[in-house]
Each structure stands twice: as C-alpha cells, then as structure tokens.
Design a protein around this motif. Structure first.
Motif, PDB file in Angstrom:
ATOM      1  N   PHE A   1      -1.374   3.765 -13.347  1.00 28.65           N
ATOM      2  CA  PHE A   1      -2.729   3.456 -12.897  1.00 28.65           C
ATOM      3  C   PHE A   1      -2.953   1.946 -12.819  1.00 28.65           C
ATOM      4  CE2 PHE A   1      -7.361   3.037 -13.698  1.00 28.65           C
ATOM      5  CZ  PHE A   1      -7.809   3.710 -12.560  1.00 28.65           C
ATOM      6  N   VAL A   2      -2.431   1.215 -13.800  1.00 31.23           N
ATOM      7  CA  VAL A   2      -2.569  -0.242 -13.785  1.00 31.23           C
ATOM      8  C   VAL A   2      -1.834  -0.839 -12.583  1.00 31.23           C
ATOM      9  CG1 VAL A   2      -1.947  -2.348 -15.028  1.00 31.23           C
ATOM     10  CG2 VAL A   2      -2.938  -0.423 -16.266  1.00 31.23           C
ATOM     11  N   LEU A   3      -0.637  -0.341 -12.294  1.00 30.83           N
ATOM     12  CA  LEU A   3       0.109  -0.839 -11.144  1.00 30.83           C
ATOM     13  C   LEU A   3      -0.645  -0.587  -9.840  1.00 30.83           C
ATOM     14  CD1 LEU A   3       3.789   0.171 -11.996  1.00 30.83           C
ATOM     15  CD2 LEU A   3       2.838  -2.143 -11.881  1.00 30.83           C
ATOM     16  N   LEU A   4      -1.252   0.574  -9.722  1.00 32.43           N
ATOM     17  CA  LEU A   4      -2.008   0.871  -8.505  1.00 32.43           C
ATOM     18  C   LEU A   4      -3.229  -0.029  -8.379  1.00 32.43           C
ATOM     19  CD1 LEU A   4      -1.743   4.761  -8.636  1.00 32.43           C
ATOM     20  CD2 LEU A   4      -0.749   3.277  -6.882  1.00 32.43           C
ATOM     21  N   LEU A   5      -3.914  -0.283  -9.493  1.00 33.67           N
ATOM     22  CA  LEU A   5      -5.053  -1.208  -9.443  1.00 33.67           C
ATOM     23  C   LEU A   5      -4.599  -2.619  -9.098  1.00 33.67           C
ATOM     24  CD1 LEU A   5      -7.296  -0.130 -12.460  1.00 33.67           C
ATOM     25  CD2 LEU A   5      -7.635   0.329 -10.029  1.00 33.67           C
ATOM     26  N   LEU A   6      -3.450  -3.027  -9.646  1.00 33.41           N
ATOM     27  CA  LEU A   6      -2.922  -4.348  -9.330  1.00 33.41           C
ATOM     28  C   LEU A   6      -2.585  -4.459  -7.850  1.00 33.41           C
ATOM     29  CD1 LEU A   6      -2.016  -7.099 -10.417  1.00 33.41           C
ATOM     30  CD2 LEU A   6       0.237  -6.103 -10.861  1.00 33.41           C
ATOM     31  N   TRP A   7      -1.965  -3.404  -7.295  1.00 31.89           N
ATOM     32  CA  TRP A   7      -1.696  -3.418  -5.853  1.00 31.89           C
ATOM     33  C   TRP A   7      -2.996  -3.546  -5.058  1.00 31.89           C
ATOM     34  CZ3 TRP A   7      -3.783   0.378  -2.662  1.00 31.89           C
ATOM     35  CH2 TRP A   7      -3.493   0.217  -1.302  1.00 31.89           C
TER      36      TRP A   7
ATOM     37  N   MET B   1      -5.808  -4.907  -5.897  1.00 28.98           N
ATOM     38  CA  MET B   1      -6.394  -6.238  -5.992  1.00 28.98           C
ATOM     39  C   MET B   1      -5.577  -7.272  -5.228  1.00 28.98           C
ATOM     40  SD  MET B   1      -7.825  -6.468  -9.911  1.00 28.98           S
ATOM     41  CE  MET B   1      -6.215  -6.143 -10.666  1.00 28.98           C
ATOM     42  N   ARG B   2      -4.256  -7.072  -5.165  1.00 27.93           N
ATOM     43  CA  ARG B   2      -3.382  -8.060  -4.521  1.00 27.93           C
ATOM     44  C   ARG B   2      -3.198  -7.806  -3.040  1.00 27.93           C
ATOM     45  NH1 ARG B   2       0.467 -10.558  -7.743  1.00 27.93           N
ATOM     46  NH2 ARG B   2       1.120 -11.508  -5.760  1.00 27.93           N
ATOM     47  N   ALA B   3      -3.463  -6.600  -2.575  1.00 31.98           N
ATOM     48  CA  ALA B   3      -3.195  -6.259  -1.175  1.00 31.98           C
ATOM     49  C   ALA B   3      -4.048  -7.109  -0.244  1.00 31.98           C
ATOM     50  CB  ALA B   3      -3.452  -4.779  -0.933  1.00 31.98           C
ATOM     51  N   ARG B   4      -3.430  -7.632   0.792  1.00 30.62           N
ATOM     52  CA  ARG B   4      -4.117  -8.465   1.769  1.00 30.62           C
ATOM     53  C   ARG B   4      -4.048  -7.896   3.187  1.00 30.62           C
ATOM     54  NH1 ARG B   4      -5.867  -9.713  -2.144  1.00 30.62           N
ATOM     55  NH2 ARG B   4      -6.054 -11.738  -3.187  1.00 30.62           N
ATOM     56  N   ARG B   5      -3.174  -6.937   3.387  1.00 25.42           N
ATOM     57  CA  ARG B   5      -3.015  -6.377   4.731  1.00 25.42           C
ATOM     58  C   ARG B   5      -3.149  -4.866   4.676  1.00 25.42           C
ATOM     59  NH1 ARG B   5       2.630  -8.543   6.685  1.00 25.42           N
ATOM     60  NH2 ARG B   5       3.106  -8.145   4.501  1.00 25.42           N
ATOM     61  N   TRP B   6      -3.997  -4.347   5.527  1.00 25.82           N
ATOM     62  CA  TRP B   6      -4.202  -2.912   5.641  1.00 25.82           C
ATOM     63  C   TRP B   6      -3.841  -2.480   7.056  1.00 25.82           C
ATOM     64  CZ3 TRP B   6      -6.453  -4.232   1.088  1.00 25.82           C
ATOM     65  CH2 TRP B   6      -6.650  -3.224   0.141  1.00 25.82           C
ATOM     66  N   THR B   7      -3.149  -1.374   7.175  1.00 31.12           N
ATOM     67  CA  THR B   7      -2.872  -0.770   8.471  1.00 31.12           C
ATOM     68  C   THR B   7      -3.555   0.593   8.512  1.00 31.12           C
ATOM     69  OG1 THR B   7      -0.883   0.456   7.817  1.00 31.12           O
ATOM     70  CG2 THR B   7      -0.598  -1.876   8.407  1.00 31.12           C
ATOM     71  N   PRO B   8      -3.609   1.256   9.671  1.00 31.61           N
ATOM     72  CA  PRO B   8      -4.192   2.605   9.696  1.00 31.61           C
ATOM     73  C   PRO B   8      -3.497   3.589   8.766  1.00 31.61           C
ATOM     74  CG  PRO B   8      -4.032   1.728  11.924  1.00 31.61           C
ATOM     75  CD  PRO B   8      -3.328   0.754  11.032  1.00 31.61           C
ATOM     76  N   ALA B   9      -2.257   3.303   8.366  1.00 33.42           N
ATOM     77  CA  ALA B   9      -1.523   4.225   7.492  1.00 33.42           C
ATOM     78  C   ALA B   9      -1.629   3.862   6.021  1.00 33.42           C
ATOM     79  CB  ALA B   9      -0.047   4.263   7.887  1.00 33.42           C
ATOM     80  N   THR B  10      -2.196   2.722   5.690  1.00 34.35           N
ATOM     81  CA  THR B  10      -2.248   2.292   4.291  1.00 34.35           C
ATOM     82  C   THR B  10      -2.970   3.293   3.385  1.00 34.35           C
ATOM     83  OG1 THR B  10      -2.104  -0.039   4.918  1.00 34.35           O
ATOM     84  CG2 THR B  10      -2.983   0.455   2.740  1.00 34.35           C
ATOM     85  N   PRO B  11      -4.145   3.838   3.761  1.00 41.07           N
ATOM     86  CA  PRO B  11      -4.769   4.839   2.888  1.00 41.07           C
ATOM     87  C   PRO B  11      -3.886   6.056   2.654  1.00 41.07           C
ATOM     88  CG  PRO B  11      -6.341   4.048   4.513  1.00 41.07           C
ATOM     89  CD  PRO B  11      -5.006   3.510   4.914  1.00 41.07           C
TER      90      PRO B  11
ATOM     91  N   ALA C   1       7.173   0.715  -4.062  1.00 38.34           N
ATOM     92  CA  ALA C   1       7.790  -0.533  -3.613  1.00 38.34           C
ATOM     93  C   ALA C   1       7.483  -0.802  -2.144  1.00 38.34           C
ATOM     94  CB  ALA C   1       9.304  -0.481  -3.850  1.00 38.34           C
ATOM     95  N   ARG C   2       7.566   0.217  -1.308  1.00 35.78           N
ATOM     96  CA  ARG C   2       7.282   0.033   0.118  1.00 35.78           C
ATOM     97  C   ARG C   2       5.792  -0.201   0.348  1.00 35.78           C
ATOM     98  NH1 ARG C   2      11.681   1.601   3.308  1.00 35.78           N
ATOM     99  NH2 ARG C   2      10.359   1.973   5.123  1.00 35.78           N
ATOM    100  N   LEU C   3       4.954   0.439  -0.456  1.00 33.53           N
ATOM    101  CA  LEU C   3       3.515   0.189  -0.349  1.00 33.53           C
ATOM    102  C   LEU C   3       3.191  -1.249  -0.727  1.00 33.53           C
ATOM    103  CD1 LEU C   3       0.594   1.387  -0.013  1.00 33.53           C
ATOM    104  CD2 LEU C   3       0.671   1.818  -2.483  1.00 33.53           C
ATOM    105  N   TRP C   4       3.780  -1.727  -1.811  1.00 30.93           N
ATOM    106  CA  TRP C   4       3.541  -3.099  -2.256  1.00 30.93           C
ATOM    107  C   TRP C   4       4.042  -4.103  -1.212  1.00 30.93           C
ATOM    108  CZ3 TRP C   4       1.328  -5.039  -6.813  1.00 30.93           C
ATOM    109  CH2 TRP C   4       1.476  -6.420  -6.997  1.00 30.93           C
ATOM    110  N   ARG C   5       5.234  -3.857  -0.688  1.00 33.68           N
ATOM    111  CA  ARG C   5       5.813  -4.786   0.279  1.00 33.68           C
ATOM    112  C   ARG C   5       4.978  -4.850   1.556  1.00 33.68           C
ATOM    113  NH1 ARG C   5      10.405  -2.345   1.237  1.00 33.68           N
ATOM    114  NH2 ARG C   5      11.185  -2.948  -0.810  1.00 33.68           N
ATOM    115  N   SER C   6       4.415  -3.718   1.960  1.00 34.56           N
ATOM    116  CA  SER C   6       3.648  -3.704   3.211  1.00 34.56           C
ATOM    117  C   SER C   6       2.292  -4.378   3.077  1.00 34.56           C
ATOM    118  CB  SER C   6       3.438  -2.253   3.672  1.00 34.56           C
ATOM    119  OG  SER C   6       2.593  -1.559   2.768  1.00 34.56           O
TER     120      SER C   6
END
Length: 449
Positions: A299-305, A307-317, A410-415
């Motif tokens: 859960f902490v990792l998902l919250l960190l992602w 907060m850090r995410a800067r790019r959203w695509t139509p597939a991100t959700p 990992a792929r979610l974080w990288r994207s």
C-alpha cells in the motif's frame, strides 16, 4: 490546338476502386462474431465440466457444493432479514448478501440453477462491455479475447463462485471512467461492498478534480447502501469479527513457505477452519503478521507511486488497478483459485487500451490461472498433504503471481515516474474529463478549457 483537342476529348470513365490488400481486408473484418462463437463454445465446455464435477480430477463435487450447500444456507438466513451472525464462514461485506439473494429472482429454477444462470449472464455482460470498449478508436479487442479465453483456464470454478459478479463491478467501473468519473466511483463502491478489492480500481485515477468526483461518488454510494442494509437486515457488520480470525491458508504465499518448512521438519499441520484449509502450529502467527506487513508495504509503494507519478495515459488507471490487486493478492494470507477471476478481468481491461504497459503481466496471469486449475481441484489433496508434487505446484503458481506483481508495479512506475527521454516532450497529465485538441489553434475551443 493541343488545348482545343484536350477540351473536346470525352472525359475518361472513373477507374474502379482498387481493393485493399488481402491481409488488411482480413484484419479489418469484424471480430465480434468470432469472439461470440468462442465465448459460447468455452462456456458450454465450462457447463459440461460443472455437470461432471463428480470426477476425481474435477474435485469430486466439491466445487459445486459451495453453491448448493453453503450459499443456499446463507440464502435462507438472508431471506429472513438477517446476516449469518456468529457464522465463522461468513467473512464478506454486507453487499455480498444481495448477490446471494439474487438467484431467488428467477422463478421455476433451483437455487443452484439460478445462481449459475445469473453468473453466465454477468459473464456475458462483461464480455459485451470489453467488446464495446475494444471497438472504439485507439482501442483493441485483445481485452475481450483475454477474458473469453482466460476464464475457461480455471475450469468450472468461476461458475460456482460469485467472483464474476464482483469482477463485473470492477470492469464496469474502470471502463466507465472515460465517460463519467462519478459512475466510476459508484460501481467501485458497489463492488467494494460485495468484496473489498474493487475499491483498488480508484487508485490510478488522475489527481485533481477527477479523483475528488470519483471518491465522493464512491463514499456517498457506500454510505447510502450501508445505511439501507443496516435498516433492512440485522447484524450487517458481523463479518468483521470473523475476518479478523483468519490464519495462513495453504494456497497463499506464506502457506508455500510453511509447506516447504514442513518438508524440512517443521512440526505444524493443516486444519479446516474459517472456510479454508489453514496451517496450525508454531510460527504460523508470525507468518501471518509478515503477510500483513507486506500488504502494508504494498500500500505504501502504491501511494508513493501516486505521489511521484507525473505522466498519465488512458491506460494508467487500468494498469494501476491490476498492479494494486496483484500486490494485495500476493501478500494476502489467503489466495483462493477464484481470485484469479479478478486478475483475468483486470488484465482484460488493460488490454483494451493500446497504451497499456501490462501485456507481459497479462500473459503471466493467464499461465498462473492454468496452473491454479491444476492445483485445485486436481492436485488439492497433494497440496493439503504437503507432498513434493503439491509443493512444486504451489511454488510455480505463487512464483508466477509474485513475478507478475513485481513486473506489473515496475512497469507502472517506469511509465509514470521515470524521467522522459530528451527527444520525448513532457506530456501533460491525461484527464478523462478533458477532450484533447486534435488540431490546436491560438484560440482554443471551449471544449478544451
């Protein structure tokens, strides 16, 4: 003279249109009839397996008795205006009661027949939603194909559990995001009141007004339905007491560790309790606490992602929902075979978008689903006994799930969090409520404000 000659010549007849290449024509043909035929064939096979579930490799009837014995018993209690109070097998939110009551709406059928019929109907609705989403511009029908072909990998188990109904709420919630964030929140809340995990579908919604609208709609829906159920039924929250007493199931990741430890001389054993076969003995409580700690870390990792995410695509959700459910499933104290229905459904939603990063994850989920069908019901006796064959099957299945969770995150974080390349411009955050400008001008359209 040449100009006069060309002016007096008759106009040439228009040439016949050149047919497109054969490969393009084949790719352009509608695939919906093929998907419909595949869905019908596979579901007939699943029904046949359910009808012949008394065979040893199909569980000797143990798969179907969940419906005609346990669900039907709860149905009788719910009909009298009460939830199963004091029943240690009742570990579900109160919305599950409405799902278990729904077979009573079909007259002329037994409870088991009505339950299976409604489950197939929900399965068909999920397929239609994925097909409709996949035929939009920029989308793909791979999602509908994954759901159609992936669900039968679990044999007849999905027809004898209500996880397809839960998955329907999550699938519709995610697919509704591009049209209405409020509808997304409503369906996520409805699914969470049946089984908690559909609430994770909201974790990947773009920040800002979109998140506020979805969370507000989800909160209003959840509170309204809970108040209604509390008025109509007695003891709607008794499930919380039963859920807290669960231990380490033999099919969980922690169960695999204890299974291998037993082969090395650990003195623990298994016992049927809280609706599952769990380990009993020294250090079991420690393993359960480790599982809870890993869930908290996920859960902490998902919250960190987020907060850090800067790019959203139509597939991100979609990608975030699959990663979240995978991480929570792998770290859970219980991993039942029907949980794979959730992962197949979310993988299918991801593959409706051409922007998804989860294609390798979807393949791992499908392979893990096939292994789950070997583990239960075929090899379940070996798993409970802790033989080397049972250990090997569980090690492969849970290893695939752990790998899928790691690759997915990992792929979610990288994207979303990695820095863009120098040649790649910084893309603005995608917002489903904003219509993108296909032809930007100095005077933007009011639709894009």
């Amino acid at each position: 003279m040449s100009a006069l000659k060309s002016a007096t010549e008759p106009l040439a007849a228009p040439s016949a249109p050149v047919p497109p290449p054969r490969r393009k024509r084949i790719r352009g043909r509608p695939r919906s009839p093929l998907l419909a035929a595949g869905w019908l064939a596979t579901r007939v096979l699943m029904l046949w397996l359910l009808a012949h579930g008394h065979y040893p490799l199909l569980g000797r009837g143990g798969v179907a008795q969940e419906v005609w014995r346990l669900y039907f018993h709860w149905y009788g209690v719910l009909r009298h205006g009460a939830f199963p109070s004091g029943d240690h097998l009742w570990q579900y939110p109160p919305g599950a009661g409405l799902v278990l009551l729904s077979p009573g709406l079909l007259p002329g059928l037994t409870y088991f027949q009505s339950f299976v019929a409604l489950t197939l109907l929900t399965d068909a609705l999920i397929t239609l939603a994925l097909v409709r989403a996949g035929t939009r511009p920029g989308r793909s029908l791979r999602g509908a194909a994954v759901w159609t072909a992936g669900l039968p990998l679990l044999l007849h188990i999905p027809l004898a559990r209500y996880d397809i109904q839960v998955t329907a709420f999550a699938v519709v919630s995610l697919l509704a995001l591009t049209r209405s964030t409020r509808a997304c929140g409503v369906f996520a809340a409805l699914g969470a009141l049946v089984k908690v995990w559909p609430a994770l579908t909201l974790i990947g919604i773009p920040r800002g007004r979109t998140t506020r609208e979805a969370l507000t709609a989800a909160a209003v829906t959840a509170v309204t339905l809970l108040v209604l159920l509390a008025v109509l039924f007695r003891s709607p929250f008794d499930f919380l007491r039963q859920q807290g007493g669960r231990g380490v199931q033999v099919e969980s990741l922690g169960g695999t560790v204890l299974m291998l430890a037993r082969r090395a001389g650990w003195p623990g054993h298994t016992r049927y309790q809280y609706g599952a076969v769990e380990f009993v003995g020294p250090q079991v409580h420690t393993v359960a606490l480790c599982s809870l700690a890993l869930t908290a870390a996920a859960f902490v990792l998902l919250l960190l992602w987020r907060m850090r995410a800067r790019r959203w695509t139509p597939a991100t959700p979609y990608d975030a929902a699959l990663a979240a459910v995978l991480m929570f499933t792998v770290t859970s104290r219980v991993i039942s075979p029907q949980y794979m229905v959730w992962l197949v459904g979310l993988s299918a939603v991801c593959l409706t978008s051409r922007h998804t990063t989860q294609r390798p994850v979807a393949l791992l989920v499908l392979v893990a689903s096939a292994v789950s069908a070997v583990e239960y019901p075929a090899f379940y006796g070996e798993v409970v006994s802790g033989t080397w064959a049972g250990c090997a099957v569980m090690l492969v299945r849970n290893g695939l799930l752990a790998l899928a969770a790691a690759v997915s995150f990992a792929r979610l974080w990288r994207s979303g969090c990695s820095l863009p390349r120098r040649s790649e411009p910084n893309a603005p955050a995608w917002n489903p409520c904003r219509v993108p400008a296909l032809f930007p001008t100095d005077n933007p359209s009011p639709l894009n404000r």
